[in-house]
Design an enzyme around this catalytic site. Structure first.
Site, PDB file in Angstrom:
ATOM      1  N   ARG A  42      12.559  -6.541 -19.666  1.00 53.82           N
ATOM      2  CA  ARG A  42      12.112  -5.392 -18.878  1.00 53.82           C
ATOM      3  C   ARG A  42      11.109  -4.511 -19.618  1.00 53.82           C
ATOM      4  O   ARG A  42      10.369  -3.749 -18.998  1.00 53.82           O
ATOM      5  CB  ARG A  42      13.317  -4.503 -18.527  1.00 53.82           C
ATOM      6  N   GLU A 112      -5.282  -9.920 -26.168  1.00 56.70           N
ATOM      7  CA  GLU A 112      -4.460  -9.335 -27.232  1.00 56.70           C
ATOM      8  C   GLU A 112      -4.765 -10.030 -28.543  1.00 56.70           C
ATOM      9  O   GLU A 112      -5.486 -11.030 -28.579  1.00 56.70           O
ATOM     10  CB  GLU A 112      -2.975  -9.477 -26.887  1.00 56.70           C
ATOM     11  N   ASP A 200      23.509 -11.019 -31.120  1.00 59.85           N
ATOM     12  CA  ASP A 200      24.807 -11.641 -30.810  1.00 59.85           C
ATOM     13  C   ASP A 200      24.725 -13.167 -30.757  1.00 59.85           C
ATOM     14  O   ASP A 200      25.604 -13.866 -31.261  1.00 59.85           O
ATOM     15  CB  ASP A 200      25.320 -11.177 -29.432  1.00 59.85           C
ATOM     16  N   HIS A 221       5.858  -5.281 -35.175  1.00 55.11           N
ATOM     17  CA  HIS A 221       4.691  -4.931 -34.363  1.00 55.11           C
ATOM     18  C   HIS A 221       3.919  -3.848 -35.099  1.00 55.11           C
ATOM     19  O   HIS A 221       4.514  -2.880 -35.560  1.00 55.11           O
ATOM     20  CB  HIS A 221       5.134  -4.429 -32.980  1.00 55.11           C
ATOM     21  N   ARG A 269      -0.872 -10.454 -35.336  1.00 58.33           N
ATOM     22  CA  ARG A 269      -0.012  -9.308 -35.628  1.00 58.33           C
ATOM     23  C   ARG A 269       0.370  -9.142 -37.087  1.00 58.33           C
ATOM     24  O   ARG A 269       0.434  -8.039 -37.603  1.00 58.33           O
ATOM     25  CB  ARG A 269       1.288  -9.453 -34.841  1.00 58.33           C
ATOM     26  N   HIS A 326      10.131  -6.080 -34.204  1.00 56.32           N
ATOM     27  CA  HIS A 326       9.770  -6.317 -32.805  1.00 56.32           C
ATOM     28  C   HIS A 326      10.307  -7.633 -32.261  1.00 56.32           C
ATOM     29  O   HIS A 326      10.770  -7.693 -31.122  1.00 56.32           O
ATOM     30  CB  HIS A 326       8.246  -6.305 -32.705  1.00 56.32           C
ATOM     31  N   ARG A 361       4.537 -15.123 -34.204  1.00 56.44           N
ATOM     32  CA  ARG A 361       4.311 -15.386 -32.777  1.00 56.44           C
ATOM     33  C   ARG A 361       2.973 -14.814 -32.304  1.00 56.44           C
ATOM     34  O   ARG A 361       2.634 -13.673 -32.610  1.00 56.44           O
ATOM     35  CB  ARG A 361       5.423 -14.739 -31.956  1.00 56.44           C
TER      36      ARG A 361
HETATM   37  C1  LIG Z   1       8.787  -3.210 -26.106  1.00 59.32           C
HETATM   38  C2  LIG Z   1       8.566  -4.689 -26.016  1.00 59.32           C
HETATM   39  C3  LIG Z   1       7.372  -5.177 -25.495  1.00 59.32           C
HETATM   40  C4  LIG Z   1       7.159  -6.561 -25.401  1.00 59.32           C
HETATM   41  N1  LIG Z   1       6.010  -7.019 -24.821  1.00 59.32           N
HETATM   42  C5  LIG Z   1       5.861  -8.364 -24.629  1.00 59.32           C
HETATM   43  C6  LIG Z   1       4.758  -8.879 -23.899  1.00 59.32           C
HETATM   44  O1  LIG Z   1       3.918  -8.143 -23.414  1.00 59.32           O
HETATM   45  N2  LIG Z   1       4.663 -10.225 -23.736  1.00 59.32           N
HETATM   46  C7  LIG Z   1       5.580 -11.100 -24.258  1.00 59.32           C
HETATM   47  O2  LIG Z   1       5.444 -12.313 -24.080  1.00 59.32           O
HETATM   48  N3  LIG Z   1       6.651 -10.621 -24.927  1.00 59.32           N
HETATM   49  C8  LIG Z   1       6.820  -9.289 -25.108  1.00 59.32           C
HETATM   50  N4  LIG Z   1       7.910  -8.824 -25.783  1.00 59.32           N
HETATM   51  C9  LIG Z   1       8.924  -9.791 -26.222  1.00 59.32           C
HETATM   52  C10 LIG Z   1       9.688 -10.277 -25.006  1.00 59.32           C
HETATM   53  O3  LIG Z   1       9.900  -9.202 -24.131  1.00 59.32           O
HETATM   54  C11 LIG Z   1      11.031 -10.866 -25.410  1.00 59.32           C
HETATM   55  O4  LIG Z   1      10.882 -11.748 -26.488  1.00 59.32           O
HETATM   56  C12 LIG Z   1      11.616 -11.637 -24.231  1.00 59.32           C
HETATM   57  O5  LIG Z   1      11.674 -10.814 -23.095  1.00 59.32           O
HETATM   58  C13 LIG Z   1      12.986 -12.153 -24.584  1.00 59.32           C
HETATM   59  O6  LIG Z   1      13.549 -12.695 -23.430  1.00 59.32           O
HETATM   60  P1  LIG Z   1      14.974 -13.340 -23.478  1.00 59.32           P
HETATM   61  O7  LIG Z   1      15.268 -13.803 -22.094  1.00 59.32           O
HETATM   62  O8  LIG Z   1      15.031 -14.323 -24.576  1.00 59.32           O
HETATM   63  O9  LIG Z   1      15.941 -12.133 -23.908  1.00 59.32           O
HETATM   64  P2  LIG Z   1      16.108 -10.649 -23.340  1.00 59.32           P
HETATM   65  O10 LIG Z   1      15.161 -10.308 -22.279  1.00 59.32           O
HETATM   66  O11 LIG Z   1      16.167  -9.760 -24.539  1.00 59.32           O
HETATM   67  O12 LIG Z   1      17.539 -10.699 -22.655  1.00 59.32           O
HETATM   68  C14 LIG Z   1      18.695 -10.888 -23.420  1.00 59.32           C
HETATM   69  C15 LIG Z   1      19.868 -10.871 -22.486  1.00 59.32           C
HETATM   70  O13 LIG Z   1      21.029 -11.287 -23.208  1.00 59.32           O
HETATM   71  C16 LIG Z   1      22.078 -10.385 -22.944  1.00 59.32           C
HETATM   72  N5  LIG Z   1      23.007 -10.439 -24.052  1.00 59.32           N
HETATM   73  C17 LIG Z   1      22.778 -10.279 -25.382  1.00 59.32           C
HETATM   74  N6  LIG Z   1      23.927 -10.451 -26.063  1.00 59.32           N
HETATM   75  C18 LIG Z   1      24.886 -10.716 -25.142  1.00 59.32           C
HETATM   76  C19 LIG Z   1      26.272 -10.986 -25.224  1.00 59.32           C
HETATM   77  N7  LIG Z   1      26.905 -11.037 -26.389  1.00 59.32           N
HETATM   78  N8  LIG Z   1      26.943 -11.200 -24.077  1.00 59.32           N
HETATM   79  C20 LIG Z   1      26.331 -11.158 -22.871  1.00 59.32           C
HETATM   80  N9  LIG Z   1      25.021 -10.920 -22.745  1.00 59.32           N
HETATM   81  C21 LIG Z   1      24.308 -10.701 -23.870  1.00 59.32           C
HETATM   82  C22 LIG Z   1      21.398  -9.058 -22.744  1.00 59.32           C
HETATM   83  O14 LIG Z   1      22.276  -8.175 -22.082  1.00 59.32           O
HETATM   84  C23 LIG Z   1      20.201  -9.508 -21.908  1.00 59.32           C
HETATM   85  O15 LIG Z   1      20.600  -9.671 -20.564  1.00 59.32           O
HETATM   86  C24 LIG Z   1       8.144  -7.454 -25.870  1.00 59.32           C
HETATM   87  C25 LIG Z   1       9.348  -6.961 -26.395  1.00 59.32           C
HETATM   88  C26 LIG Z   1       9.559  -5.596 -26.464  1.00 59.32           C
HETATM   89  C27 LIG Z   1      10.856  -5.090 -27.004  1.00 59.32           C
END
Ligand SMILES: Cc1cc2nc3c(=O)[nH]c(=O)nc-3n(C[C@H](O)[C@H](O)[C@H](O)COP(=O)(O)OP(=O)(O)OC[C@H]3O[C@@H](n4cnc5c(N)ncnc54)[C@H](O)[C@@H]3O)c2cc1C
Length: 499
Positions: A42, A112, A200, A221, A269, A326, A361
């Protein structure tokens, strides 16, 4: 859900990776998503990188990804990402995602750091993650995907196979468990990641016997908003601003990225973060300034950044920025289809190490990886599920956090920060290992510090002041596993990376 429930697949995490996996798999298998709340998805600002623009190709995207990865990417994994990426982005658009377009309906592509051209799809300017999450959550509801709010605190393991999860005392049996738990932000004192992103999945995988790799490659970052905070989440100032002309300046107004890299402010980066760190040390200041005056129409095009600046009373024209934790480039070792080295356990998204990111990355490749590998693990599990196991299972559970966790975080933020050295790493590890505890922060800190200690060179975002060069011998991965005493042990692997 009731006490002991059988499903085919439990997906732990509801970010881009978990929800892509769950929604792709839902028509074929009984899937349960378990989520502890919103993760990093998000918060993503810049966007999604994919070779969809006129004249762009997966090969050009791959070349930029390999260059940013500092010799440590798996070229096959990179080819998978950049070749399958455009198709997965098209799936997301078909599911209703609205990316920014011009008046003629053509995608508006941003640029970027590390990208040789414009190839970043974005939504509502700098709110791409919100749109990705909205689309996938809606799709999950439309498909009737089962959902449980809660934190997975343990994995059920039977005869070396993962056969389910424990959600705060409630056990769910499954033939496959997919970790999609995101990064490790809050294992550090200060991070751009939202609360709840603590690592986790890494700790659970270690307890179940899985191998982590590349966890020394923690990306800082270069431009988090400087708020003076010593703890918690800090707002990100997206790199896309530099893609639109913003320039980093020191206290004297000098544009210090000029001459350091051919791409100057748009260097990868790790290069920019190191330069910012150097300038801050040289000038004894806690931040440098991002001069945004060249960016036209900033408030409309970057509303998230503008709102963060307003909330902290910062002038938009000259934004104080500093590096902050980051993104984790490594994670749970997986093959190209999400399988870990423990039967029944899979990993996708930021928690996984597919070999795509190498030592650093490339910007906006993370959401793309979630889409591509979420889809891949679902394709695999739709085709074949591990055999069902009826035998008794042992619970490999995380211990509740204690004061030990806070200290582990401090040690990681210090010795495992942007610039490391052998003495600091050894001291921090010694202190940690004196009190082993199966707590998330402790396990994660021990794993990262251990791998950083073993890698005696600097490469990508792993920077050691006592070993400033990259060395050919270190063209190999460092694996981390738990030993018999429950301590993460890091060791260099014998095999070298493919050239
Ligand atoms: C501020 C910010 C800006 C970014 N901008 C970009 C961008 O522009 N482009 C890009 O490609 N990437 C960007 N990134 C990186 C990218 O957002 C993340 O790497 C990516 O969204 C990770 O997705 P994911 O599905 O792996 O995990 P997440 O989206 O982090 O989701 C993790 C999920 O696991 C759940 N969870 C964790 N532990 C447990 C547990 N023990 N039990 C149950 N649920 C658990 C959480 O509740 C969540 O639902 C950004 C990151 C940040 C923080």
């Amino acid at each position: 859900m009731s006490g002991s429930t059988d499903v085919d697949v439990v997906v732990v995490g509801a970010g881009v990776a978990g929800l892509t996996a769950a929604t792709t798999l839902a028509p074929h298998r009984r899937v349960l998503v378990v989520s502890a709340g919103a993760g990093s998805t998000r918060w993503a600002q810049g966007g999604i990188a994919a070779a969809v623009g006129p004249g762009d190709t997966p090969e050009q995207h791959a070349a930029d990804t390999l260059e940013a990865g500092a010799g440590a990417c798996d070229p096959e994994a990179v080819a998978v990402l950049t070749t399958e990426g455009p198709g997965r982005v098209a799936d997301l658009v078909a599911a209703g995602a609205r990316f920014d377009r011009d008046a003629e309906g053509r995608l508006l592509l941003g640029r970027e750091g590390g990208h040789g051209r414009r190839r970043i799809l974005h939504a509502s300017g700098d709110a791409t993650g919100v749109e990705v999450a909205r689309t996938l959550e809606l799709r999950a509801r439309e498909l009737g995907v089962s959902w449980l709010d809660g934190r997975v605190t343990g994995l059920l393991v039977s005869r070396g196979r993962v056969v389910g999860v424990d959600v705060g005392g409630r056990q769910v049996r499954a033939r496959a468990v997919v970790l999609a738990t995101g990064g490790l932000g809050h294992a550090y004192p200060v991070t751009t990641n939202p609360t709840g992103v603590t690592g986790d999945g890494l700790a659970l995988a270690l307890l179940a016997g899985a191998t982590l790799v590349d966890v020394e490659f923690v990306q800082f970052h270069p431009t988090a908003l400087w708020t003076g905070a010593a703890y918690g989440q800090v707002p990100l100032v997206t790199e896309a601003l530099r893609g639109e002309g913003a320039v980093l300046r020191d206290a004297g107004g000098e544009a210090f990225m000029q001459g350091r890299h051919p791409l100057a402010d748009l260097a990868p980066r790790d290069v920019v973060a190191r330069a910012v760190h150097e300038v801050m040390r040289r000038d004894a200041t806690p931040y440098v300034l991002l001069d945004t005056r060249p960016v036209a129409d900033l408030e409309r095009r970057f509303p998230t950044v503008a709102a963060a600046c307003r909330a902290h009373g910062v002038a938009l024209a000259s934004v104080p920025v500093t590096p902050a934790e980051h993104y984790l480039c490594g994670g749970v070792l997986t093959d190209g289809w999400g399988a870990s080295d423990v039967p029944g356990l899979y990993a996708v998204g930021e928690v996984a190490a597919t070999g795509v990111h190498g030592a650093n990355r490339l910007a906006s490749n993370s959401l793309l990886e979630g889409l591509v590998h979420g889809h891949r693990v679902a394709t695999r599990l739709a085709r074949e599920l591990p055999a069902s196991v009826v035998a008794d299972a042992e619970l490999c559970a995380l211990a509740p956090a204690t004061a030990c966790s806070a200290r582990a975080r401090e040690l990681l933020g210090g010795a495992g920060g942007l610039v490391r050295d052998g003495v600091g790493l050894a001291d921090a590890r010694r202190e940690l290992l004196a009190r082993p505890a199966p707590e998330v922060a402790w396990l994660v800190a021990a794993a990262v510090l251990g791998a950083a200690d073993v890698r005696r060179e600097s490469r990508g975002c792993h920077v050691r002041s006592d070993e400033p060069e990259s060395r050919p011998w270190w063209r190999r991965r460092i694996g981390v596993r738990l030993d018999a005493a429950g301590v993460p042990r890091a060791a260099a692997e014998r095999e070298e990376w493919a050239a």
